[in-house]
Design a protein around this motif. Structure first.
Motif, PDB file in Angstrom:
ATOM      1  N   MET A   1      44.728   9.438  31.595  1.00  0.00           N
ATOM      2  CA  MET A   1      45.020   8.613  30.446  1.00  0.00           C
ATOM      3  C   MET A   1      45.544   7.254  30.926  1.00  0.00           C
ATOM      4  O   MET A   1      46.385   7.180  31.816  1.00  0.00           O
ATOM      5  N   LEU A   2      45.046   6.200  30.359  1.00  0.00           N
ATOM      6  CA  LEU A   2      45.494   4.859  30.711  1.00  0.00           C
ATOM      7  C   LEU A   2      46.707   4.467  29.880  1.00  0.00           C
ATOM      8  O   LEU A   2      46.689   4.604  28.656  1.00  0.00           O
ATOM      9  N   GLU A   3      47.708   3.980  30.551  1.00  0.00           N
ATOM     10  CA  GLU A   3      48.898   3.475  29.863  1.00  0.00           C
ATOM     11  C   GLU A   3      48.701   1.974  29.665  1.00  0.00           C
ATOM     12  O   GLU A   3      48.954   1.179  30.569  1.00  0.00           O
ATOM     13  N   ARG A  22      44.668  12.725  40.496  1.00  0.00           N
ATOM     14  CA  ARG A  22      45.811  13.075  39.650  1.00  0.00           C
ATOM     15  C   ARG A  22      47.045  13.126  40.527  1.00  0.00           C
ATOM     16  O   ARG A  22      47.032  13.780  41.569  1.00  0.00           O
TER      17      ARG A  22
END
Length: 147
Positions: free
Chosen positions: A1-3, A81
């Protein structure tokens, strides 16, 4: 997931060169010590205009292109990850193994960079100038293949 907020902050705070320097800094394999390389480059900014840490741009294959290295990099980045130190699974953060340095074509500068290559215990150190006939042929063939 991109922040997204984190990415926005990073993009406003760092140049692409600094981001590549960070990628080099964190890599250590065989005799390659990314931290040492970045410290040496940082202490000698007059020797280079830019650098890129990647997979080999040209690799021997039937078309003279190196797309397999690019695909390997994309797959590794997709599968990366962060894992706790206690985990038996560890991913390669950025699987680059080739450092390209753009510099002026002056004997003293090239000589110093070649010396750094020896100090860094590089497997191979090559100088590619704009007049390299083999490189020119590969570039022409690449452009014809892609058009």
């Amino acid at each position: 997931m991109l922040e997204l907020e984190k990415i926005k902050l990073i993009s406003q705070s760092y140049t692409p060169q600094e981001l590549f320097a960070a990628l080099v800094w964190q890599r250590q394999f065989n005799d390659f010590d990314g931290e040492e390389v970045i410290k040496d480059l940082g202490e000698n900014p007059s020797l280079w205009a830019s650098f890129l840490f990647s997979r080999p741009i040209f690799a021997p294959d039937k078309d003279g292109l190196s797309f397999s290295g690019m695909v390997d990099t994309l797959l590794a980045m997709a599968n990366y990850r962060p894992m706790p130190p206690s985990s038996i699974i560890h991913f390669v953060a950025y699987p680059a193994d080739t450092l390209y340095i753009l510099s002026e074509n002056q004997d003293t500068i090239v000589s110093k960079l070649l010396d750094f290559g020896k100090k860094w215990k590089a497997d191979a150190v090559e100088v590619i100038d704009g007049t390299d006939e083999e490189l020119g042929f590969r570039l022409q063939r690449t452009l014809r293949t892609r058009s």
